[in-house]
Scaffold this motif. Structure first.
Motif, PDB file in Angstrom:
ATOM      1  N   CYS A 294       0.882  -1.044  -0.125  1.00 58.20           N
ATOM      2  CA  CYS A 294       0.088   0.106   0.150  1.00 58.20           C
ATOM      3  C   CYS A 294       0.889   1.248  -0.032  1.00 58.20           C
ATOM      4  CB  CYS A 294      -0.867  -0.091   1.161  1.00 58.20           C
ATOM      5  SG  CYS A 294      -1.966  -1.448   1.531  1.00 58.20           S
ATOM      6  N   GLY A 295       0.272   2.368  -0.611  1.00 61.33           N
ATOM      7  CA  GLY A 295       1.133   3.709  -0.551  1.00 61.33           C
ATOM      8  C   GLY A 295       2.176   3.889  -1.228  1.00 61.33           C
ATOM      9  N   ASP A 296       2.858   4.952  -0.910  1.00 60.52           N
ATOM     10  CA  ASP A 296       4.159   5.201  -1.655  1.00 60.52           C
ATOM     11  C   ASP A 296       5.516   4.349  -1.286  1.00 60.52           C
ATOM     12  OD1 ASP A 296       6.006   6.399  -3.330  1.00 60.52           O
ATOM     13  OD2 ASP A 296       6.086   8.237  -2.137  1.00 60.52           O
ATOM     14  N   THR A 297       5.951   3.654  -2.223  1.00 61.89           N
ATOM     15  CA  THR A 297       6.805   2.443  -1.778  1.00 61.89           C
ATOM     16  C   THR A 297       8.367   3.253  -2.139  1.00 61.89           C
ATOM     17  OG1 THR A 297       6.658   1.354  -3.654  1.00 61.89           O
ATOM     18  CG2 THR A 297       5.400   0.690  -1.461  1.00 61.89           C
ATOM     19  N   TYR A 298       8.440   4.750  -2.723  1.00 64.99           N
ATOM     20  CA  TYR A 298       9.582   5.066  -3.375  1.00 64.99           C
ATOM     21  C   TYR A 298      11.039   4.782  -2.516  1.00 64.99           C
ATOM     22  CZ  TYR A 298      13.248   8.261  -4.986  1.00 64.99           C
ATOM     23  OH  TYR A 298      14.429   8.954  -5.631  1.00 64.99           O
ATOM     24  N   TRP A 299      10.713   5.128  -1.343  1.00 64.78           N
ATOM     25  CA  TRP A 299      12.030   4.804  -0.601  1.00 64.78           C
ATOM     26  C   TRP A 299      12.263   3.399  -0.094  1.00 64.78           C
ATOM     27  CZ3 TRP A 299      15.428   8.774  -0.328  1.00 64.78           C
ATOM     28  CH2 TRP A 299      14.861   9.885  -0.244  1.00 64.78           C
ATOM     29  N   ASN A 300      11.394   2.547  -0.044  1.00 61.63           N
ATOM     30  CA  ASN A 300      11.568   1.224  -0.040  1.00 61.63           C
ATOM     31  C   ASN A 300      12.062   0.660  -1.197  1.00 61.63           C
ATOM     32  OD1 ASN A 300       8.042   1.432   1.181  1.00 61.63           O
ATOM     33  ND2 ASN A 300       9.704   1.153   2.629  1.00 61.63           N
ATOM     34  N   GLU A 301      11.705   0.844  -2.418  1.00 68.90           N
ATOM     35  CA  GLU A 301      12.203   0.546  -3.307  1.00 68.90           C
ATOM     36  C   GLU A 301      13.681   0.855  -3.522  1.00 68.90           C
ATOM     37  OE1 GLU A 301      10.080   1.322  -7.232  1.00 68.90           O
ATOM     38  OE2 GLU A 301       8.492   2.130  -5.811  1.00 68.90           O
ATOM     39  N   LEU A 302      14.029   2.168  -3.247  1.00 69.58           N
ATOM     40  CA  LEU A 302      15.427   2.655  -3.111  1.00 69.58           C
ATOM     41  C   LEU A 302      16.222   1.967  -2.320  1.00 69.58           C
ATOM     42  CD1 LEU A 302      17.261   4.820  -4.528  1.00 69.58           C
ATOM     43  CD2 LEU A 302      16.822   6.367  -2.423  1.00 69.58           C
ATOM     44  N   GLN A 303      15.856   1.566  -1.341  1.00 70.72           N
ATOM     45  CA  GLN A 303      16.636   0.735  -0.229  1.00 70.72           C
ATOM     46  C   GLN A 303      16.961  -0.660  -0.894  1.00 70.72           C
ATOM     47  OE1 GLN A 303      13.890   1.785   3.070  1.00 70.72           O
ATOM     48  NE2 GLN A 303      15.832   2.068   4.239  1.00 70.72           N
ATOM     49  N   ILE A 304      15.950  -1.237  -1.381  1.00 67.93           N
ATOM     50  CA  ILE A 304      16.186  -2.754  -2.145  1.00 67.93           C
ATOM     51  C   ILE A 304      16.844  -2.485  -3.365  1.00 67.93           C
ATOM     52  CG2 ILE A 304      14.830  -4.468  -3.237  1.00 67.93           C
ATOM     53  CD1 ILE A 304      12.588  -3.830  -1.286  1.00 67.93           C
ATOM     54  N   ILE A 305      16.873  -1.678  -4.180  1.00 68.80           N
ATOM     55  CA  ILE A 305      17.682  -1.481  -5.133  1.00 68.80           C
ATOM     56  C   ILE A 305      19.072  -1.359  -4.868  1.00 68.80           C
ATOM     57  CG2 ILE A 305      18.342   0.015  -7.159  1.00 68.80           C
ATOM     58  CD1 ILE A 305      15.462   0.550  -7.594  1.00 68.80           C
ATOM     59  N   LEU A 306      19.323  -0.403  -3.715  1.00 73.56           N
ATOM     60  CA  LEU A 306      20.832  -0.209  -3.146  1.00 73.56           C
ATOM     61  C   LEU A 306      21.413  -1.419  -2.698  1.00 73.56           C
ATOM     62  CD1 LEU A 306      20.251   3.298  -1.678  1.00 73.56           C
ATOM     63  CD2 LEU A 306      21.730   2.782  -3.693  1.00 73.56           C
ATOM     64  N   ALA A 307      20.482  -1.907  -1.843  1.00 73.73           N
ATOM     65  CA  ALA A 307      20.945  -3.353  -1.304  1.00 73.73           C
ATOM     66  C   ALA A 307      21.076  -4.491  -2.268  1.00 73.73           C
ATOM     67  CB  ALA A 307      20.014  -3.803  -0.337  1.00 73.73           C
ATOM     68  N   ALA A 308      20.254  -4.516  -3.281  1.00 71.00           N
ATOM     69  CA  ALA A 308      20.633  -5.481  -4.430  1.00 71.00           C
ATOM     70  C   ALA A 308      21.952  -5.245  -5.403  1.00 71.00           C
ATOM     71  CB  ALA A 308      19.419  -5.452  -5.295  1.00 71.00           C
ATOM     72  N   ALA A 309      21.921  -3.792  -5.346  1.00 68.51           N
ATOM     73  CA  ALA A 309      23.166  -3.414  -6.260  1.00 68.51           C
ATOM     74  C   ALA A 309      24.334  -3.878  -5.620  1.00 68.51           C
ATOM     75  CB  ALA A 309      23.288  -1.718  -6.478  1.00 68.51           C
ATOM     76  N   PHE A 310      24.698  -3.711  -4.236  1.00 68.59           N
ATOM     77  CA  PHE A 310      25.898  -4.153  -3.335  1.00 68.59           C
ATOM     78  C   PHE A 310      25.750  -5.738  -3.490  1.00 68.59           C
ATOM     79  CE2 PHE A 310      27.466  -5.701   0.929  1.00 68.59           C
ATOM     80  CZ  PHE A 310      28.480  -4.956   0.706  1.00 68.59           C
ATOM     81  N   VAL A 311      24.635  -6.244  -3.232  1.00 69.11           N
ATOM     82  CA  VAL A 311      24.807  -7.842  -3.232  1.00 69.11           C
ATOM     83  C   VAL A 311      25.307  -8.391  -4.616  1.00 69.11           C
ATOM     84  CG1 VAL A 311      23.602 -10.033  -3.034  1.00 69.11           C
ATOM     85  CG2 VAL A 311      23.036  -8.225  -1.327  1.00 69.11           C
ATOM     86  N   ILE A 312      24.554  -7.868  -5.562  1.00 62.79           N
ATOM     87  CA  ILE A 312      24.715  -8.530  -7.253  1.00 62.79           C
ATOM     88  C   ILE A 312      25.995  -7.730  -7.655  1.00 62.79           C
ATOM     89  CG2 ILE A 312      24.069  -8.522  -9.268  1.00 62.79           C
ATOM     90  CD1 ILE A 312      21.305  -8.335  -8.083  1.00 62.79           C
ATOM     91  N   LEU A 313      26.428  -6.388  -7.461  1.00 58.68           N
ATOM     92  CA  LEU A 313      27.478  -5.687  -8.186  1.00 58.68           C
ATOM     93  C   LEU A 313      29.030  -6.014  -7.384  1.00 58.68           C
ATOM     94  CD1 LEU A 313      25.733  -2.303  -9.428  1.00 58.68           C
ATOM     95  CD2 LEU A 313      26.159  -4.525 -10.559  1.00 58.68           C
ATOM     96  N   MET A 314      28.876  -5.704  -6.000  1.00 60.65           N
ATOM     97  CA  MET A 314      30.194  -6.205  -5.550  1.00 60.65           C
ATOM     98  C   MET A 314      30.945  -7.301  -5.857  1.00 60.65           C
ATOM     99  SD  MET A 314      31.229  -3.633  -3.628  1.00 60.65           S
ATOM    100  CE  MET A 314      32.458  -4.260  -2.590  1.00 60.65           C
ATOM    101  N   PRO A 315      30.012  -8.572  -5.757  1.00 59.14           N
ATOM    102  CA  PRO A 315      30.758  -9.774  -6.433  1.00 59.14           C
ATOM    103  C   PRO A 315      31.177  -9.849  -7.630  1.00 59.14           C
ATOM    104  CG  PRO A 315      28.781 -10.430  -4.860  1.00 59.14           C
ATOM    105  CD  PRO A 315      28.809  -8.955  -4.941  1.00 59.14           C
ATOM    106  N   PHE A 316      30.130  -9.074  -8.474  1.00 62.82           N
ATOM    107  CA  PHE A 316      30.303  -9.037 -10.051  1.00 62.82           C
ATOM    108  C   PHE A 316      31.811  -8.170 -10.317  1.00 62.82           C
ATOM    109  CE2 PHE A 316      29.208  -7.283 -14.287  1.00 62.82           C
ATOM    110  CZ  PHE A 316      29.504  -8.421 -14.946  1.00 62.82           C
ATOM    111  N   LEU A 317      32.009  -7.230  -9.445  1.00 61.57           N
ATOM    112  CA  LEU A 317      33.069  -6.327  -9.850  1.00 61.57           C
ATOM    113  C   LEU A 317      34.339  -7.023  -9.227  1.00 61.57           C
ATOM    114  CD1 LEU A 317      31.906  -2.777  -8.358  1.00 61.57           C
ATOM    115  CD2 LEU A 317      32.689  -3.312 -10.796  1.00 61.57           C
ATOM    116  N   LEU A 318      34.466  -8.044  -8.280  1.00 64.32           N
ATOM    117  CA  LEU A 318      35.326  -8.925  -8.095  1.00 64.32           C
ATOM    118  C   LEU A 318      35.542  -9.839  -8.912  1.00 64.32           C
ATOM    119  CD1 LEU A 318      34.489  -9.467  -4.126  1.00 64.32           C
ATOM    120  CD2 LEU A 318      36.411  -8.079  -5.121  1.00 64.32           C
ATOM    121  N   ILE A 319      34.477 -10.429  -9.616  1.00 66.99           N
ATOM    122  CA  ILE A 319      34.870 -11.272 -10.928  1.00 66.99           C
ATOM    123  C   ILE A 319      35.573 -10.648 -11.911  1.00 66.99           C
ATOM    124  CG2 ILE A 319      33.318 -12.581 -12.421  1.00 66.99           C
ATOM    125  CD1 ILE A 319      31.384 -13.309 -10.169  1.00 66.99           C
ATOM    126  N   LEU A 320      34.938  -9.309 -12.121  1.00 64.91           N
ATOM    127  CA  LEU A 320      35.489  -8.582 -13.318  1.00 64.91           C
ATOM    128  C   LEU A 320      36.923  -8.395 -12.966  1.00 64.91           C
ATOM    129  CD1 LEU A 320      32.809  -5.919 -14.193  1.00 64.91           C
ATOM    130  CD2 LEU A 320      33.513  -7.897 -15.316  1.00 64.91           C
TER     131      LEU A 320
END
Length: 312
Positions: free
Chosen positions: A188-214
Protein backbone atom coordinates in the motif's frame (compact mmCIF):
# COMPACT_ATOMS: atom_id res chain seq x y z
CA UNK A 1 -5.47 2.68 9.04
CA UNK A 2 -4.49 0.53 6.08
CA UNK A 3 -0.88 1.63 6.35
CA UNK A 4 -0.65 0.51 9.94
CA UNK A 5 -1.76 -3.08 9.50
CA UNK A 6 -1.49 -5.95 7.10
CA UNK A 7 -4.92 -7.14 5.93
CA UNK A 8 -3.63 -9.57 3.30
CA UNK A 9 -3.14 -13.01 4.87
CA UNK A 10 -3.10 -15.09 1.67
CA UNK A 11 -1.54 -14.42 -1.73
CA UNK A 12 -2.60 -15.92 -5.06
CA UNK A 13 0.20 -16.89 -7.46
CA UNK A 14 -0.95 -16.05 -10.98
CA UNK A 15 1.78 -18.18 -12.56
CA UNK A 16 0.87 -19.35 -16.05
CA UNK A 17 -2.90 -19.34 -15.51
CA UNK A 18 -3.34 -16.93 -18.44
CA UNK A 19 -2.48 -19.90 -20.69
CA UNK A 20 -4.67 -22.77 -19.41
CA UNK A 21 -4.25 -24.55 -22.75
CA UNK A 22 -0.48 -24.76 -22.08
CA UNK A 23 -0.64 -26.11 -18.51
CA UNK A 24 0.09 -29.72 -19.48
CA UNK A 25 3.01 -28.62 -21.66
CA UNK A 26 4.45 -26.38 -18.89
CA UNK A 27 4.05 -29.17 -16.32
CA UNK A 28 5.96 -31.71 -18.42
CA UNK A 29 8.61 -29.11 -19.34
CA UNK A 30 9.25 -27.98 -15.75
CA UNK A 31 9.10 -31.54 -14.39
CA UNK A 32 11.80 -32.61 -16.89
CA UNK A 33 13.90 -29.52 -16.07
CA UNK A 34 13.63 -30.19 -12.33
CA UNK A 35 14.54 -33.88 -12.64
CA UNK A 36 17.52 -33.14 -14.94
CA UNK A 37 18.71 -30.30 -12.67
CA UNK A 38 18.60 -32.40 -9.49
CA UNK A 39 20.05 -35.54 -11.08
CA UNK A 40 22.74 -33.60 -12.98
CA UNK A 41 23.95 -31.77 -9.88
CA UNK A 42 23.74 -34.93 -7.75
CA UNK A 43 25.93 -36.75 -10.28
CA UNK A 44 28.53 -33.94 -10.11
CA UNK A 45 28.45 -34.10 -6.30
CA UNK A 46 28.85 -37.88 -6.35
CA UNK A 47 31.67 -37.85 -8.94
CA UNK A 48 33.65 -35.19 -7.05
CA UNK A 49 33.21 -37.02 -3.73
CA UNK A 50 34.24 -40.39 -5.17
CA UNK A 51 37.28 -39.33 -7.21
CA UNK A 52 40.32 -38.32 -5.09
CA UNK A 53 41.82 -36.54 -8.12
CA UNK A 54 38.98 -34.02 -7.90
CA UNK A 55 39.59 -33.14 -4.25
CA UNK A 56 41.04 -29.73 -5.17
CA UNK A 57 39.91 -26.16 -4.36
CA UNK A 58 38.19 -25.71 -7.73
CA UNK A 59 36.05 -28.81 -7.24
CA UNK A 60 35.40 -27.96 -3.61
CA UNK A 61 33.64 -24.80 -4.83
CA UNK A 62 31.93 -26.68 -7.67
CA UNK A 63 30.59 -29.15 -5.09
CA UNK A 64 29.18 -26.22 -3.10
CA UNK A 65 27.67 -24.76 -6.27
CA UNK A 66 26.01 -28.06 -7.27
CA UNK A 67 24.46 -28.46 -3.82
CA UNK A 68 23.36 -24.82 -3.94
CA UNK A 69 21.67 -25.28 -7.34
CA UNK A 70 19.66 -28.24 -6.06
CA UNK A 71 18.39 -26.11 -3.15
CA UNK A 72 17.87 -23.05 -5.37
CA UNK A 73 15.70 -24.76 -7.95
CA UNK A 74 13.79 -26.69 -5.22
CA UNK A 75 12.52 -23.41 -3.76
CA UNK A 76 10.44 -22.59 -6.85
CA UNK A 77 9.88 -25.52 -9.24
CA UNK A 78 8.04 -28.00 -6.93
CA UNK A 79 5.56 -25.25 -6.05
CA UNK A 80 5.19 -24.32 -9.75
CA UNK A 81 4.42 -27.96 -10.56
CA UNK A 82 1.79 -28.19 -7.80
CA UNK A 83 0.15 -24.94 -8.99
CA UNK A 84 0.01 -26.23 -12.57
CA UNK A 85 -1.96 -29.29 -11.37
CA UNK A 86 -4.23 -27.44 -8.96
CA UNK A 87 -6.94 -24.84 -9.38
CA UNK A 88 -6.01 -23.39 -5.97
CA UNK A 89 -2.76 -21.43 -6.40
CA UNK A 90 -2.92 -19.58 -3.08
CA UNK A 91 0.03 -19.34 -0.70
CA UNK A 92 -0.08 -18.13 2.89
CA UNK A 93 1.55 -14.86 3.96
CA UNK A 94 4.15 -16.81 5.97
CA UNK A 95 4.64 -19.30 3.12
CA UNK A 96 5.29 -16.48 0.65
CA UNK A 97 7.78 -14.87 3.05
CA UNK A 98 9.54 -18.22 3.53
CA UNK A 99 9.77 -18.81 -0.24
CA UNK A 100 11.20 -15.35 -0.81
CA UNK A 101 13.69 -15.80 2.03
CA UNK A 102 15.06 -19.11 0.72
CA UNK A 103 15.11 -17.90 -2.89
CA UNK A 104 17.08 -14.79 -1.89
CA UNK A 105 19.28 -16.84 0.46
CA UNK A 106 20.39 -19.26 -2.25
CA UNK A 107 20.53 -16.54 -4.93
CA UNK A 108 22.70 -14.18 -2.86
CA UNK A 109 24.90 -17.11 -1.78
CA UNK A 110 25.42 -18.02 -5.44
CA UNK A 111 26.50 -14.42 -6.20
CA UNK A 112 29.17 -14.65 -3.50
CA UNK A 113 30.18 -18.22 -4.38
CA UNK A 114 30.71 -17.32 -8.05
CA UNK A 115 33.02 -14.52 -6.87
CA UNK A 116 34.94 -17.00 -4.68
CA UNK A 117 35.27 -19.32 -7.69
CA UNK A 118 36.64 -16.44 -9.78
CA UNK A 119 39.20 -15.70 -7.05
CA UNK A 120 40.17 -19.38 -7.04
CA UNK A 121 40.71 -19.33 -10.83
CA UNK A 122 42.76 -16.12 -10.48
CA UNK A 123 45.08 -17.79 -7.95
CA UNK A 124 45.36 -20.96 -10.05
CA UNK A 125 46.41 -19.10 -13.20
CA UNK A 126 48.30 -16.10 -11.82
CA UNK A 127 50.04 -17.90 -8.90
CA UNK A 128 50.31 -21.53 -10.08
CA UNK A 129 53.43 -22.38 -8.02
CA UNK A 130 51.88 -21.23 -4.72
CA UNK A 131 48.26 -22.06 -5.60
CA UNK A 132 47.78 -25.00 -3.22
CA UNK A 133 49.47 -23.11 -0.37
CA UNK A 134 47.31 -20.00 -0.88
CA UNK A 135 44.04 -21.89 -1.52
CA UNK A 136 44.44 -24.32 1.34
CA UNK A 137 41.54 -26.13 2.98
CA UNK A 138 41.06 -23.45 5.65
CA UNK A 139 40.86 -20.61 3.09
CA UNK A 140 38.40 -22.57 0.93
CA UNK A 141 36.19 -23.30 3.94
CA UNK A 142 36.28 -19.63 4.99
CA UNK A 143 35.32 -18.41 1.50
CA UNK A 144 32.47 -20.91 1.21
CA UNK A 145 31.20 -20.20 4.73
CA UNK A 146 31.35 -16.45 4.11
CA UNK A 147 29.23 -16.91 0.97
CA UNK A 148 26.54 -18.82 2.85
CA UNK A 149 26.55 -16.40 5.81
CA UNK A 150 26.36 -13.36 3.52
CA UNK A 151 23.48 -14.95 1.57
CA UNK A 152 21.59 -15.63 4.80
CA UNK A 153 22.02 -12.07 6.12
CA UNK A 154 20.91 -10.51 2.82
CA UNK A 155 17.86 -12.76 2.54
CA UNK A 156 16.85 -12.22 6.16
CA UNK A 157 17.16 -8.42 5.87
CA UNK A 158 15.23 -8.20 2.59
CA UNK A 159 12.45 -10.57 3.68
CA UNK A 160 11.86 -8.93 7.08
CA UNK A 161 11.94 -5.49 5.46
CA UNK A 162 9.46 -6.30 2.67
CA UNK A 163 6.98 -8.33 4.76
CA UNK A 164 6.86 -5.68 7.48
CA UNK A 165 5.34 -3.30 4.91
CA UNK A 166 1.51 -2.93 4.76
CA UNK A 167 -0.40 -5.11 2.26
CA UNK A 168 -4.04 -4.10 2.01
CA UNK A 169 -5.05 -4.14 -1.65
CA UNK A 170 -4.81 -6.85 -4.29
CA UNK A 171 -3.33 -10.17 -3.21
CA UNK A 172 -2.59 -11.50 -6.71
CA UNK A 173 1.12 -12.00 -7.45
CA UNK A 174 1.72 -11.79 -11.21
CA UNK A 175 4.61 -14.26 -11.18
CA UNK A 176 5.25 -17.98 -10.73
CA UNK A 177 6.71 -17.54 -7.23
CA UNK A 178 7.05 -14.88 -4.49
CA UNK A 179 9.63 -12.68 -6.21
CA UNK A 180 10.54 -9.25 -4.77
CA UNK A 181 9.19 -6.99 -7.53
CA UNK A 182 5.67 -8.42 -7.97
CA UNK A 183 5.24 -8.68 -4.18
CA UNK A 184 6.42 -5.09 -3.74
CA UNK A 185 3.77 -3.94 -6.23
CA UNK A 186 1.08 -5.11 -3.79
CA UNK A 187 2.32 -2.87 -0.97
CA UNK A 188 0.00 0.00 0.00
CA UNK A 189 0.95 3.63 -0.49
CA UNK A 190 4.15 5.21 -1.78
CA UNK A 191 7.03 2.74 -1.75
CA UNK A 192 9.68 4.99 -3.34
CA UNK A 193 12.09 4.86 -0.40
CA UNK A 194 11.45 1.15 0.09
CA UNK A 195 12.29 0.52 -3.57
CA UNK A 196 15.39 2.69 -3.33
CA UNK A 197 16.66 0.77 -0.29
CA UNK A 198 16.02 -2.57 -2.02
CA UNK A 199 17.75 -1.41 -5.23
CA UNK A 200 20.78 -0.19 -3.25
CA UNK A 201 20.95 -3.43 -1.27
CA UNK A 202 20.57 -5.49 -4.46
CA UNK A 203 23.23 -3.40 -6.17
CA UNK A 204 25.61 -4.12 -3.29
CA UNK A 205 24.84 -7.85 -3.22
CA UNK A 206 24.93 -8.32 -7.01
CA UNK A 207 27.43 -5.71 -8.17
CA UNK A 208 30.10 -6.12 -5.47
CA UNK A 209 30.73 -9.82 -6.25
CA UNK A 210 30.40 -9.02 -9.96
CA UNK A 211 33.09 -6.34 -9.70
CA UNK A 212 35.35 -8.82 -7.88
CA UNK A 213 34.75 -11.28 -10.73
CA UNK A 214 35.59 -8.61 -13.33
CA UNK A 215 38.82 -7.72 -11.51
CA UNK A 216 39.76 -11.40 -11.20
CA UNK A 217 39.14 -12.05 -14.89
CA UNK A 218 40.96 -8.89 -15.94
CA UNK A 219 44.04 -10.18 -14.11
CA UNK A 220 43.48 -13.69 -15.49
CA UNK A 221 43.23 -12.47 -19.10
CA UNK A 222 46.30 -10.29 -18.63
CA UNK A 223 48.20 -13.33 -17.32
CA UNK A 224 46.94 -15.61 -20.13
CA UNK A 225 48.04 -13.13 -22.81
CA UNK A 226 51.60 -13.34 -21.45
CA UNK A 227 51.71 -17.10 -22.09
CA UNK A 228 53.78 -17.63 -25.22
CA UNK A 229 52.36 -20.87 -26.59
CA UNK A 230 48.86 -21.01 -28.09
CA UNK A 231 48.34 -24.39 -26.42
CA UNK A 232 49.20 -22.91 -23.02
CA UNK A 233 46.82 -20.00 -23.54
CA UNK A 234 44.02 -22.36 -24.58
CA UNK A 235 44.57 -24.61 -21.56
CA UNK A 236 44.56 -21.64 -19.17
CA UNK A 237 41.41 -20.13 -20.67
CA UNK A 238 39.57 -23.48 -20.83
CA UNK A 239 39.77 -23.78 -17.02
CA UNK A 240 37.83 -20.49 -16.74
CA UNK A 241 35.40 -20.65 -19.67
CA UNK A 242 32.76 -22.81 -17.90
CA UNK A 243 32.64 -20.47 -14.92
CA UNK A 244 32.53 -17.44 -17.22
CA UNK A 245 29.49 -18.79 -19.11
CA UNK A 246 27.58 -19.40 -15.85
CA UNK A 247 28.50 -15.92 -14.53
CA UNK A 248 27.32 -14.22 -17.74
CA UNK A 249 23.91 -15.94 -17.71
CA UNK A 250 23.31 -15.54 -13.97
CA UNK A 251 24.44 -11.94 -13.56
CA UNK A 252 23.08 -10.73 -16.91
CA UNK A 253 19.49 -11.50 -15.95
CA UNK A 254 19.85 -10.73 -12.22
CA UNK A 255 21.20 -7.21 -12.86
CA UNK A 256 18.34 -6.43 -15.27
CA UNK A 257 15.67 -7.79 -12.91
CA UNK A 258 16.77 -6.22 -9.60
CA UNK A 259 18.61 -2.97 -10.27
CA UNK A 260 15.84 -0.76 -11.64
CA UNK A 261 12.78 1.12 -10.29
CA UNK A 262 9.29 -0.36 -10.01
CA UNK A 263 7.99 1.93 -12.77
CA UNK A 264 10.09 0.06 -15.33
CA UNK A 265 8.82 -3.43 -14.42
CA UNK A 266 7.25 -5.43 -17.23
CA UNK A 267 5.98 -8.39 -15.25
CA UNK A 268 5.28 -10.72 -18.19
CA UNK A 269 8.78 -10.03 -19.55
CA UNK A 270 10.35 -10.28 -16.10
CA UNK A 271 8.58 -13.61 -15.57
CA UNK A 272 10.38 -15.03 -18.60
CA UNK A 273 13.72 -13.51 -17.57
CA UNK A 274 13.33 -14.90 -14.05
CA UNK A 275 13.24 -18.36 -15.60
CA UNK A 276 16.84 -17.86 -16.74
CA UNK A 277 18.41 -17.33 -13.32
CA UNK A 278 15.95 -19.45 -11.29
CA UNK A 279 15.46 -22.40 -13.66
CA UNK A 280 17.84 -22.30 -16.66
CA UNK A 281 21.11 -21.55 -14.80
CA UNK A 282 20.75 -24.49 -12.36
CA UNK A 283 20.16 -26.94 -15.22
CA UNK A 284 23.02 -25.49 -17.30
CA UNK A 285 25.62 -25.79 -14.53
CA UNK A 286 26.00 -29.59 -14.60
CA UNK A 287 25.87 -29.59 -18.41
CA UNK A 288 28.49 -26.83 -18.77
CA UNK A 289 30.81 -28.15 -16.09
CA UNK A 290 30.64 -31.77 -17.25
CA UNK A 291 30.77 -31.28 -21.02
CA UNK A 292 33.46 -28.58 -20.94
CA UNK A 293 35.59 -30.07 -18.18
CA UNK A 294 38.06 -32.78 -19.16
CA UNK A 295 38.69 -33.93 -15.57
CA UNK A 296 34.97 -34.32 -14.81
CA UNK A 297 34.45 -36.19 -18.09
CA UNK A 298 37.39 -38.45 -17.20
CA UNK A 299 35.96 -39.16 -13.74
CA UNK A 300 32.54 -39.94 -15.27
CA UNK A 301 34.17 -42.35 -17.75
CA UNK A 302 36.03 -44.12 -14.94
CA UNK A 303 32.83 -44.41 -12.94
CA UNK A 304 30.95 -45.79 -15.94
CA UNK A 305 33.68 -48.38 -16.53
CA UNK A 306 33.52 -49.47 -12.88
CA UNK A 307 29.74 -49.88 -13.09
CA UNK A 308 29.91 -51.81 -16.37
CA UNK A 309 32.95 -53.90 -15.44
CA UNK A 310 33.00 -54.15 -11.61
CA UNK A 311 35.47 -57.06 -11.55
CA UNK A 312 38.03 -55.61 -13.99
Amino acid sequence: TARNKTSVIVFVILGFSHRPDMKAFFFILFLCIYIITVLGNLIILFVINMDPALHTPMYFFLRNLSFLEICYTSVTLPRVLVNLLSSDTSISFAGCAAQMYFFLFFGATECCLLAAMAYDRYRAICNPLHYMDIMNKKVCMQLAASSWICGNLVALGHTIFIFSLPFCGSNVINHFFCEIQPVLMLVCGDTYWNELQIILAAAFVILMPFLLILVSYSLIISSILKVRSAKGRYKAFSTCSSHLIVVTIFYGTAVFIYIRPKSSYYLDVDKVLSLFYSVVTPILNPIIYSLRNREVKGALSKMRMKLLHPNS
